[in-house]
Design an enzyme around this catalytic site. Structure first.
Site, PDB file in Angstrom:
ATOM      1  CE  LYS A   1       0.559  27.130  39.275  1.00 14.50           C
ATOM      2  NZ  LYS A   1       1.012  26.269  40.394  1.00 14.50           N
TER       3      LYS A   1
ATOM      4  CE  LYS B   1      -3.800  26.564  42.946  1.00 17.23           C
ATOM      5  NZ  LYS B   1      -2.880  25.653  43.597  1.00 17.23           N
ATOM      6  NE  ARG B   2       2.937  33.909  38.416  1.00 20.25           N
ATOM      7  CZ  ARG B   2       4.118  34.401  38.081  1.00 20.25           C
ATOM      8  NH1 ARG B   2       5.043  34.573  39.009  1.00 20.25           N
ATOM      9  NH2 ARG B   2       4.385  34.745  36.837  1.00 20.25           N
TER      10      ARG B   2
ATOM     11  CE  LYS C   1       2.737  28.274  51.688  1.00 19.21           C
ATOM     12  NZ  LYS C   1       3.148  29.116  50.545  1.00 19.21           N
TER      13      LYS C   1
ATOM     14  CG  HIS D   1      11.448  22.984  42.343  1.00 21.48           C
ATOM     15  ND1 HIS D   1      10.916  22.965  43.617  1.00 21.48           N
ATOM     16  CD2 HIS D   1      12.780  23.128  42.496  1.00 21.48           C
ATOM     17  CE1 HIS D   1      11.891  23.122  44.501  1.00 21.48           C
ATOM     18  NE2 HIS D   1      13.031  23.216  43.846  1.00 21.48           N
TER      19      HIS D   1
ATOM     20  CB  THR E   1       3.930  24.885  48.912  1.00 25.21           C
ATOM     21  OG1 THR E   1       4.027  25.905  47.919  1.00 25.21           O
ATOM     22  CG2 THR E   1       5.092  23.930  48.763  1.00 25.21           C
TER      23      THR E   1
HETATM   24  C1  26W Z   1      13.008  29.258  33.614  1.00 25.84           C
HETATM   25  C2  26W Z   1      11.664  29.707  33.992  1.00 25.84           C
HETATM   26  C3  26W Z   1      11.179  28.982  35.203  1.00 25.84           C
HETATM   27  C4  26W Z   1      11.169  29.614  36.419  1.00 25.84           C
HETATM   28  C5  26W Z   1      10.752  28.950  37.546  1.00 25.84           C
HETATM   29  C6  26W Z   1      10.748  27.683  35.094  1.00 25.84           C
HETATM   30  C7  26W Z   1      10.341  27.014  36.203  1.00 25.84           C
HETATM   31  C8  26W Z   1      10.347  27.639  37.425  1.00 25.84           C
HETATM   32  C9  26W Z   1       9.924  26.915  38.686  1.00 25.84           C
HETATM   33  C10 26W Z   1      10.573  25.558  38.724  1.00 25.84           C
HETATM   34  C11 26W Z   1       8.441  26.850  38.784  1.00 25.84           C
HETATM   35  C12 26W Z   1       7.989  26.531  40.174  1.00 25.84           C
HETATM   36  O1  26W Z   1       7.862  27.413  40.995  1.00 25.84           O
HETATM   37  N1  26W Z   1       7.680  25.262  40.436  1.00 25.84           N
HETATM   38  C13 26W Z   1       6.918  24.935  41.607  1.00 25.84           C
HETATM   39  O2  26W Z   1       7.779  24.544  42.661  1.00 25.84           O
HETATM   40  C14 26W Z   1       7.044  24.342  43.858  1.00 25.84           C
HETATM   41  C15 26W Z   1       8.031  24.064  44.964  1.00 25.84           C
HETATM   42  O3  26W Z   1       8.606  22.819  44.791  1.00 25.84           O
HETATM   43  C16 26W Z   1       6.024  23.227  43.687  1.00 25.84           C
HETATM   44  O4  26W Z   1       5.269  23.125  44.862  1.00 25.84           O
HETATM   45  C17 26W Z   1       5.104  23.539  42.505  1.00 25.84           C
HETATM   46  O5  26W Z   1       4.253  22.439  42.250  1.00 25.84           O
HETATM   47  C18 26W Z   1       5.927  23.835  41.277  1.00 25.84           C
HETATM   48  O6  26W Z   1       5.096  24.259  40.198  1.00 25.84           O
END
Ligand code: 26W
Length: 808
Positions: free
Chosen positions: A551, A545-546, A657, A356, A653
């Site tokens: 971003k 969004k975050r 929406k 992701h 995502t």
């Molecule tokens: C280890 C810390 C950590 C925690 C969560 C690193 C990375 C993440 C996730 C992978 C971040 C995340 O939420 N990624 C998002 O995933 C969505 C669903 O596929 C995508 O639509 C977003 O673009 C992507 O940033």
């Protein structure tokens, strides 16, 4: 629904009246009562689905995820069960308002952002497609922190979503409790009977994993799937020997150390902090879930695992659960006596990994030494997997030692690279949008792609239309039902039929009226929360969004300051009034993101109180952005901001929406925006900015100061920022933020896209001045959003990876 069906209204009354003193009944109490009644009501279908899974299915998929960002469940469950009218009527008869009781439900915020919400959308789609899929996650006592804004700063407070430690939708299944080991050491021992060498892992800590099941109701199809969330507990509440020895505190502390595993969600979504507790969480999830599946298997098939890979598939939601590769090996070898090669065949036929993120700082790796202390046996297995793997690498690239170094699961710094473990152990590796999957193949995982091209595939994300259209936007739902019938809810491509109305002015007027009403609903809420009055004739321009530098909320702020400075200079001919709304949380340790929130709030304060500005521009920071906030924001949005640096947002995502709800997008060619643009055509999308390959080509040549020197608008903006116009009594606070966007090393290349962004914004403003043309584009956005249904995504996963039979 079926013959076991309970009398919903009687049950509702039972729960509502089951209060000792009605004078003190709150909306939360009513909410809990109705949730309990509905949970009872869906129980027969849940039981039947479980029985179907047990007796009929040949294959089952498990979605392993550290996050499930569910949000509220009442409306969704009522709608999917088809009992909205019944419940509403019962409430009316009791003189209660369902609306305010719905709002009383706390969000289940067991996720950070995109990845967690995607998992929740997927669960809804799997159930609605009647696919045998079970979710496995953690039952965090505290979900993502609640955000307060004080003096423009983000303040984090704990999210006590589990009021009195219970959630009305869940069912405690303590009969499926299992134990997860940590620490200690391993030794080898030869079984005197079989002569087989066995590894004994003598752990020094065992933690109980207690499952709580949350029902996932399919859309009016008699299917209720299960999301199983693990809660950590001490094996014995008090170790009696310690207690008797008088070490009462030590005994209680042991209890706490176990409980701490599922105490809180890590509020981090883009860089890993390397804390032991997080690794404990990951292993706890993986071990409990795999034990659960294997115990079930053995009950049904004994210790014959020859058909196991035909019957089970595990989808790993990013690398967070990638220890599953090692843990399944461990369980098969140590607990069920399989040989290494047999076990490895099973693992590599059952694991599938979804990536992701491309951001290097988000790629997980754990120190070998931390693993050795915490997970000695899984580490041994990882080392053995790596030895086998590096032999394969040496066959593919004989003599190329650097290939082995680059691909190794354990790197030269003594770190275990979790993505490498996941790729080596999986038969499928996918990205979440076409562009992202291409970049995985050509950049991040290129060597792995050369080794195993057949593993790599794309699954473009999607979102569930049940929550994001039908529940969030009832007026639009009704219009769609009246116009197209209701098939679109489970077959979103049906929305294409809307195109027939694109030149129908009466229809477009209704379309616009819905949007305006939704904007009013949001405006009322904003007025009540923040005191800011919004004019709904203005364009609602939204970025939620975050908060993250990639971003580029900062780019949006620069545009806001640009508009403000135009107003101050009186350059307001053909002006389009705007409301710019921001929302999002910053990771508590991400200082630059927190400064961005402060900047947005300071700019909002100056702009909103300026009498020259008035309705021409309003800026809102919507506090505590979360799933339920998006349910109100997204139907009320005219313009959706999807402005990340190209090549950085895996998919996005929120973009989908907004599109479904008829917002137009201003965006870069990043993530799924690329596919949205493809569906829409350039004339229905405000495209700007460099493409991913151009961003890359800029590396080493980026000169933001030159861009400022060439652009008088940028100069005016930086002037206001630098003279402290937005930081009057807080001199210099934004200096680091300003400096980072002027830095030639800025990874997000914000100023490179400034001019084209400003131009695209001007086009959007211009377009908004023609309501009919705008509504037409809005309608086309909705009409062409069909492919972004999570149902399509799940059908793709099922066709290419899971290969399940649906159980309709
Ligand atoms: C280890 C810390 C950590 C925690 C969560 C690193 C990375 C993440 C996730 C992978 C971040 C995340 O939420 N990624 C998002 O995933 C969505 C669903 O596929 C995508 O639509 C977003 O673009 C992507 O940033």
């Amino acid at each position: 629904m079926n013959n076991e069906q309970i009398d919903l209204k009687a049950s509702l009354l039972h729960y509502l009246q089951n209060q000792l003193d009605r004078r003190f009944t709150t909306e939360q109490d009513y909410n809990r009562a109705v949730a309990s009644a509905i949970r009872d009501y869906l129980m027969p279908a849940w039981r039947e689905t479980l029985a179907r899974h047990h007796h009929q299915e040949k294959r089952h998929a498990y979605y392993l995820s550290m996050e499930f960002l569910i949000g509220r469940s009442l409306v969704n469950n009522m709608q999917n069960l088809g009992i909205e009218n019944e419940v509403t009527q019962a409430f009316n008869e009791l003189g209660l308002s369902l609306e305010s009781i719905q709002q009383a439900e706390a969000d289940a915020g067991l996720g950070n952002g995109g990845l967690g919400r995607l998992a929740a959308c997927f669960m809804d789609s799997c159930a609605s497609l009647a696919l045998p899929v079970t979710g496995y996650g953690l039952r965090y006592e505290y979900g993502l922190f609640r955000q307060l804004i004080k003096n423009g700063h983000q303040i984090e407070t704990p999210d006590c979503w589990l009021e009195f430690n219970s959630y009305p939708w869940e069912v405690n299944r303590k009969e499926y409790t299992c134990k997860v080991k940590f620490g200690g050491h391993c030794w080898t021992h030869k079984d005197p009977d079989t002569g087989r060498f066995e590894v004994i892992w003598q752990a020094d800590e065992e933690v109980l994993a207690v499952p709580f099941d949350v029902p996932i109701v399919g859309y009016q199809n008699n299917t209720v799937n299960t999301l199983r969330l693990w809660d950590a507990n001490a094996t014995e509440a008090f170790k009696l020997d310690e207690f008797n020895a008088g070490d009462y505190f030590e005994a209680v502390a042991t209890n706490n150390s176990a409980k701490s595993i599922t105490m809180v969600l890590y509020p981090n979504d883009s860089n890993q902090n390397g804390k032991t507790l997080r690794l404990r969480q990951q292993y706890f999830l993986v071990s409990a879930s795999l034990q659960d599946v294997l115990t079930h298997w053995v009950k049904k098939h004994g210790i014959d695992f020859s058909q196991f890979a035909q019957a089970n598939v595990f989808q790993l939601n990013d690398t967070h659960p990638s220890l599953a590769v090692a843990e399944l090996m461990r369980l098969l070898i140590d607990e069920y006596q399989l040989e290494w090669n047999q076990a490895w065949l099973i693992v590599t036929q059952t694991m599938a990994y979804t990536n992701h993120t491309l951001l290097p700082e988000a790629l997980e790796s754990w120190p070998v030494e931390m693993m050795r202390t915490l997970l000695p046996r899984p580490l041994e297995i990882i080392e053995e997997i790596n030895r086998h793997f590096l032999v394969q690498v040496s066959y593919k690239w004989p003599g190329e030692l650097d290939k082995q170094r680059q691909l190794s699961i354990i790197d030269g710094y003594g770190m275990v690279k979790m993505a490498h473990l996941a790729i080596v152990g999986s038969f499928s590796v996918n990205g979440v949008a076409a562009l992202h999957s291409e970049l995985l193949k050509s950049k991040l995982f290129n060597h792995f792609y050369q080794l195993w091209p057949h593993k790599f595939n794309n699954k473009t994300n999607g979102v569930t239309p049940r929550r994001w259209i039908a529940a969030a936007n009832p007026a639009l739902r009704n219009l769609l039902n009246d116009t197209l019938g209701s098939d679109w809810i489970t077959n979103l491509n049906q929305l294409e039929q809307l195109e027939a109305y694109q030149n129908d002015s009466a229809f477009l007027a209704r379309w616009r009226e819905i949007k305006q009403n939704n904007k009013q609903r949001l405006a009322d809420f904003v007025a009540q929360q923040t005191g800011i009055e919004l004019n709904i004739e203005a364009m609602f321009d939204v970025q939620v969004k975050r908060i993250h530098q990639y971003k580029r909320q900062i780019l949006n702020v620069l545009h806001v300051i640009h508009l403000y400075s135009q107003i101050k200079k009186g350059q307001t001919d053909n002006w389009t009034n705007r409301v710019v709304i921001f929302g999002g949380k910053a990771a508590p340790g991400y200082w630059m993101a927190k400064q961005t929130i402060k900047l947005i709030n300071n700019v909002a304060q100056i702009v909103n109180k300026d009498r020259d500005v008035g309705d021409k521009l309003k800026v809102v920071f919507y506090p505590d952005y979360r799933v339920s906030a998006m349910e109100m924001v997204c139907p009320a949005t005219d313009l959706s901001e999807q402005i990340s640096t190209a090549g950085k947002e895996a998919s996005g995502t929120g973009n989908m929406k907004f599109m479904m709800n008829g917002a137009l997008t201003i965006g870069t060619l990043d993530g799924a925006n690329v596919e949205m643009l493809e569906a829409l055509g350039q004339q229905n999308f405000f495209l700007f900015g460099l493409e991913a390959h151009q961003i890359q080509a800029l590396e080493g040549h980026y000169q933001p100061q030159d861009l400022i020197n060439q652009d008088t608008d940028l100069q005016a903006i930086f002037h206001l920022l630098e003279v402290g116009h937005f930081s009057l009594f807080e001199s210099g606070i934004f200096d680091p933020l300003i400096a980072s966007s002027k830095d030639p090393a800025d990874p997000w290349k914000t100023l490179a896209d400034f001019r084209s962004y400003i131009d695209a914004q001007a086009q959007a403003a211009q377009a908004y001045r023609d309501p009919q043309a705008w509504s037409r584009m809005s309608l086309l956005n909705c009409a062409r959003s069909g492919r972004f249904s999570a149902d399509r995504t799940i059908q793709d996963y099922n066709r290419d990876i899971w290969k399940l039979n649906d159980l309709k």
